[in-house]
Design a protein around this motif. Sequence first.
Motif, PDB file in Angstrom:
ATOM      1  N   GLU A   1       0.858  -1.175   0.000  1.00 34.31           N
ATOM      2  CA  GLU A   1       0.000   0.000   0.000  1.00 34.31           C
ATOM      3  C   GLU A   1       0.902   1.235   0.000  1.00 34.31           C
ATOM      4  O   GLU A   1       1.880   1.289   0.752  1.00 34.31           O
TER       5      GLU A   1
ATOM      6  N   PHE B   1       2.306   5.906   4.431  1.00 37.32           N
ATOM      7  CA  PHE B   1       3.459   6.166   5.293  1.00 37.32           C
ATOM      8  C   PHE B   1       3.656   5.000   6.254  1.00 37.32           C
ATOM      9  O   PHE B   1       2.704   4.300   6.595  1.00 37.32           O
ATOM     10  N   GLY B   2       4.890   4.806   6.634  1.00 34.89           N
ATOM     11  CA  GLY B   2       5.168   3.762   7.615  1.00 34.89           C
ATOM     12  C   GLY B   2       5.457   2.398   7.027  1.00 34.89           C
ATOM     13  O   GLY B   2       5.990   1.533   7.703  1.00 34.89           O
TER      14      GLY B   2
ATOM     15  N   GLY C   1       9.208   1.401   6.835  1.00 36.61           N
ATOM     16  CA  GLY C   1       9.728   1.036   8.158  1.00 36.61           C
ATOM     17  C   GLY C   1       9.328  -0.372   8.545  1.00 36.61           C
ATOM     18  O   GLY C   1      10.142  -1.139   9.046  1.00 36.61           O
ATOM     19  N   ARG C   2       8.092  -0.730   8.291  1.00 36.85           N
ATOM     20  CA  ARG C   2       7.630  -2.079   8.648  1.00 36.85           C
ATOM     21  C   ARG C   2       8.427  -3.138   7.909  1.00 36.85           C
ATOM     22  O   ARG C   2       8.824  -4.146   8.472  1.00 36.85           O
TER      23      ARG C   2
ATOM     24  N   ASP D   1      -0.783   1.622 -10.533  1.00 39.18           N
ATOM     25  CA  ASP D   1      -1.860   2.038  -9.622  1.00 39.18           C
ATOM     26  C   ASP D   1      -1.240   2.936  -8.550  1.00 39.18           C
ATOM     27  O   ASP D   1      -0.413   2.476  -7.759  1.00 39.18           O
TER      28      ASP D   1
ATOM     29  N   GLY E   1      -2.100   3.901  -5.843  1.00 40.30           N
ATOM     30  CA  GLY E   1      -2.306   3.448  -4.465  1.00 40.30           C
ATOM     31  C   GLY E   1      -1.342   2.350  -4.055  1.00 40.30           C
ATOM     32  O   GLY E   1      -1.286   1.967  -2.896  1.00 40.30           O
ATOM     33  N   ILE E   2      -0.602   1.848  -5.037  1.00 39.80           N
ATOM     34  CA  ILE E   2       0.285   0.717  -4.766  1.00 39.80           C
ATOM     35  C   ILE E   2       1.719   1.070  -5.156  1.00 39.80           C
ATOM     36  O   ILE E   2       1.962   1.624  -6.208  1.00 39.80           O
TER      37      ILE E   2
ATOM     38  N   ASN F   1       4.549 -11.271   4.074  1.00 34.39           N
ATOM     39  CA  ASN F   1       3.181 -11.557   3.665  1.00 34.39           C
ATOM     40  C   ASN F   1       2.175 -11.278   4.757  1.00 34.39           C
ATOM     41  O   ASN F   1       1.009 -10.994   4.500  1.00 34.39           O
TER      42      ASN F   1
ATOM     43  N   LEU G   1       2.304  -8.816   6.867  1.00 30.12           N
ATOM     44  CA  LEU G   1       2.055  -7.385   7.067  1.00 30.12           C
ATOM     45  C   LEU G   1       0.788  -6.991   6.312  1.00 30.12           C
ATOM     46  O   LEU G   1       0.615  -7.341   5.149  1.00 30.12           O
ATOM     47  N   ILE G   2      -0.070  -6.283   7.001  1.00 30.96           N
ATOM     48  CA  ILE G   2      -1.367  -5.939   6.413  1.00 30.96           C
ATOM     49  C   ILE G   2      -1.175  -5.037   5.190  1.00 30.96           C
ATOM     50  O   ILE G   2      -1.923  -5.116   4.229  1.00 30.96           O
ATOM     51  N   ASP G   3      -0.156  -4.188   5.242  1.00 31.05           N
ATOM     52  CA  ASP G   3       0.066  -3.253   4.144  1.00 31.05           C
ATOM     53  C   ASP G   3       0.780  -3.883   2.948  1.00 31.05           C
ATOM     54  O   ASP G   3       0.997  -3.235   1.932  1.00 31.05           O
ATOM     55  N   VAL G   4       1.172  -5.133   3.096  1.00 28.98           N
ATOM     56  CA  VAL G   4       1.822  -5.818   1.989  1.00 28.98           C
ATOM     57  C   VAL G   4       0.774  -6.592   1.202  1.00 28.98           C
ATOM     58  O   VAL G   4       0.018  -7.381   1.748  1.00 28.98           O
ATOM     59  N   ILE G   5       0.725  -6.326  -0.102  1.00 25.29           N
ATOM     60  CA  ILE G   5      -0.301  -6.951  -0.930  1.00 25.29           C
ATOM     61  C   ILE G   5       0.221  -8.231  -1.561  1.00 25.29           C
ATOM     62  O   ILE G   5      -0.473  -9.227  -1.638  1.00 25.29           O
TER      63      ILE G   5
END
Lengths: 157, 581
Positions: free
Chosen positions: A11, A14-15, A18-19, A41, A43-44, A66, A68-72
């Motif tokens: 996604e 921000f952040g 770091g994650r 896109d 957004g990605i 995988n 991590l919620i922000d990783v698609i």
Amino acid sequence: MKKHVISVLVENQFGVLGRVANLFSARAYNIDSLTVGETEDPGISRMTIVAVGDNNILEQIQKQLNKLIDVIKVRDLTGINLVEREALLVKINSHAASRAEIIQAIDIFKGNVVGIQKDSITTEIFGDSDKIEAFIEFIRPFGIKEMVRSGRIAIAR
Amino acid sequence: MSKSMTGAEILVDALIKEGTECLFGYPGGVVIPIFDVLYKRQKEIRFILARHEQGAAHMADGYARASGKVGVCLATSGPGATNLVTGIATAHMDSIPVVFITGQVNSALIGTDAFQEANIMGITQSITKHNYLVNDVKDLPRIITEAFHIAATGRPGPVLIDLPVDVSNSTLEDYSYPTEINIRGYKPSVKGHRKQITKAAEFIANSERPVIFAGGGVVISDSYKELRELAEKINAPVTTTLMALGVFPEDHELHMGMPGMHGTKVANFGLMECDLIISIGARFDDRITGDVSKFAPNAKIIHIDIDPASVSKIIKVDVPVVGDAKSVLEELIPIVAKREKNHWNDEVAGWKKEHKMFYRTDDTDEVKPQYVVERLCANLPKDSIIATEVGQNQMWAAQYYEYTYPRQLLTSGGLGTMGFGLPAAIGAQLAFPGRTVIDIAGDGSIQMNIQELATAFVERVPVKVAILNNGYLGMVRQWQDLFWDKNYSGTCLKRQVDCPDICCSPSPTCAPYVPDFVKLAESYNVLGLRCTEADKVDETIQKAMAYDGPVVMEFIVAKEENVFPMVPAGKPINEILDVEI
Ligand SMILES: Cc1cc2nc3c(=O)[nH]c(=O)nc-3n(C[C@H](O)[C@H](O)[C@H](O)COP(=O)(O)OP(=O)(O)OC[C@H]3O[C@@H](n4cnc5c(N)ncnc54)[C@H](O)[C@@H]3O)c2cc1C
Ligand SMILES: Cc1ncc(C[n+]2csc(CCOP(=O)(O)OP(=O)(O)O)c2C)c(N)n1
């Protein structure tokens, strides 16, 4: 120990960087290079990470990525048919006697001269990592004043 | 239907919509707007004021562990948020669903070392399943829905929402609580891969000496019935980790007890000698594997777990099955061949006869802590909930209490957080007002969150605390006793400055224990009972049970009692130290 090229779609938020970076450092795993940029896109973003190390740990890191919620999406591009490119900016020591030889090398490597001073030439080179390495080795004897590599971007063919 | 609401109003409204009965927390400057709304809506959501944010965090955690619902906890920015950290990490390690909400300084001031600012996003990144900083009030409804969803699904865990005060105060014109969730980076797989499940069935059919290794995932997926069905169909002996005690009846003939460092010999021999481990929602913790290179040398491993990152993390697995344990077991049971008992079952039965749990009663006049736990088990109603602190008390609670239900034992397994038990018990009691809830405690641990006795009293939460007072930080003293020449450094809680430099045993001339737990309890308006004799143990427990309110029972127990069996750290799990007879 194998060099891995990992492509991570995240996604654009921000952040996230770091994650992702944290997961590597938590397992004491060194990142050789990391690039981030927008994809088709907005957004990605796509991160391309190059890392060397133990396969098991890296497999574990990919599983963690995988999670991590922000990783698609995570894809290990190692060993598959891919294009990878890198950019190099370098300021090389030069004086009247060496200038021609340096410019010739830049030509052979299909680079561009982007700046010229009394005692230096600044150039940009673009290509795969082998080409970048070869260029650096060639100009090293002249003296490198300053240099920056972009890190790799990669995509499956 | 949408309406205009402030961020603070949205938060409270969303919590109510998520079914939050109790909100545990502590106020501060930047969360006053939220507290103002809580005040107005107190009929719909009960706020529990803990006496320390860590206490609030463990209460929310205990509430979640006991009920299976999401716990919710609220604290202010800066010190309020950092006080939560141990509680968040505790929940994270044991996969407990808790939503933590922290106030944050005004968005415009973030990163400026503003008053009571802490970068709680950065601090909690590695101890949460996910965390959010809310930038804009219009994102808040979505973030809260997502937070509850993420906390409760897949492998559960804590989620933190950091809410700047200006977002709490700003207004959203068209608030409505979202009914749909779509997070493209989060799609936990529930159904196991059919091919892998078939392969698991084949491995089971080919096994002479199978063992089922059940962990916390069985509790989380609520699959204890399926576990039992599988075990009985294939007649496989079962071992349950500390996090899974209660998921398989302890009096069942197939039960081997808990594995690992302080597990039964039967369970450890079973794991070492078997030819197949069927792991269901267990993560091969180092307290269980001991020396990994020597663990279960002849065993093939089937690993059923919802988290792909748990699989082959510690131990190379032969048949990984990623999915929810209940769903996987439902598919596996019908296709697995019935297995008759064989020589392996006889062998396990033989170990069970030979190696019963045992402690000496003839080596001291002091009350044995194991005896206290046994008597608690005998006197308490069958459906009681047992929380523990950490250390020897926790291990004795695991070994000598008989658990018959999942979610009956609430204990900090992964992080091993002293101070967890009392607040967790309070949280559990609030989820189940009608059941008996007890905290089995050590005299060290209980002091880490003793202030929550105030919460228990003022909220009329009738938890019972049983302190096994051995005068030491017992578990650490035990290691010093066994492996560090009995150098009781920093572990005697009776020690005062005028004690001799070298002292490795308690004596009648030791200074009296500080604090006096009975007086301390009384000062909190809590009943305090002290028991110093074995034949008063039952009476003490019954008195506590009969009292309508919180009670602290202090049992003065054998000071240098050790927890056995014990596998020394880093040893293979069949090298077991035991009581000397
Ligand atoms: C002083 C001390 C001593 C200890 N000694 C022991 C000991 O002797 N023996 C012992 O057993 N423990 C002991 N522990 C506890 C130990 O540290 C670990 O916490 C514990 O063993 C982990 O249990 P678990 O494997 O069941 O995993 P948990 O932490 O409960 O993890 C659950 C697993 O299930 C998975 N899961 C979650 N949801 C699902 C689902 N829906 N479907 C399938 N899988 C799912 C998760 O991904 C995870 O892998 C001790 C702790 C302390 C503090
Ligand atoms: C917060 C925290 N600090 C330190 C430890 C390390 N530790 C583990 S067990 C233990 C001793 C616990 O003593 P006590 O509560 O008296 O229980 P006992 O072992 O005597 O039953 C300590 C200090 C811990 N687990 N948690």
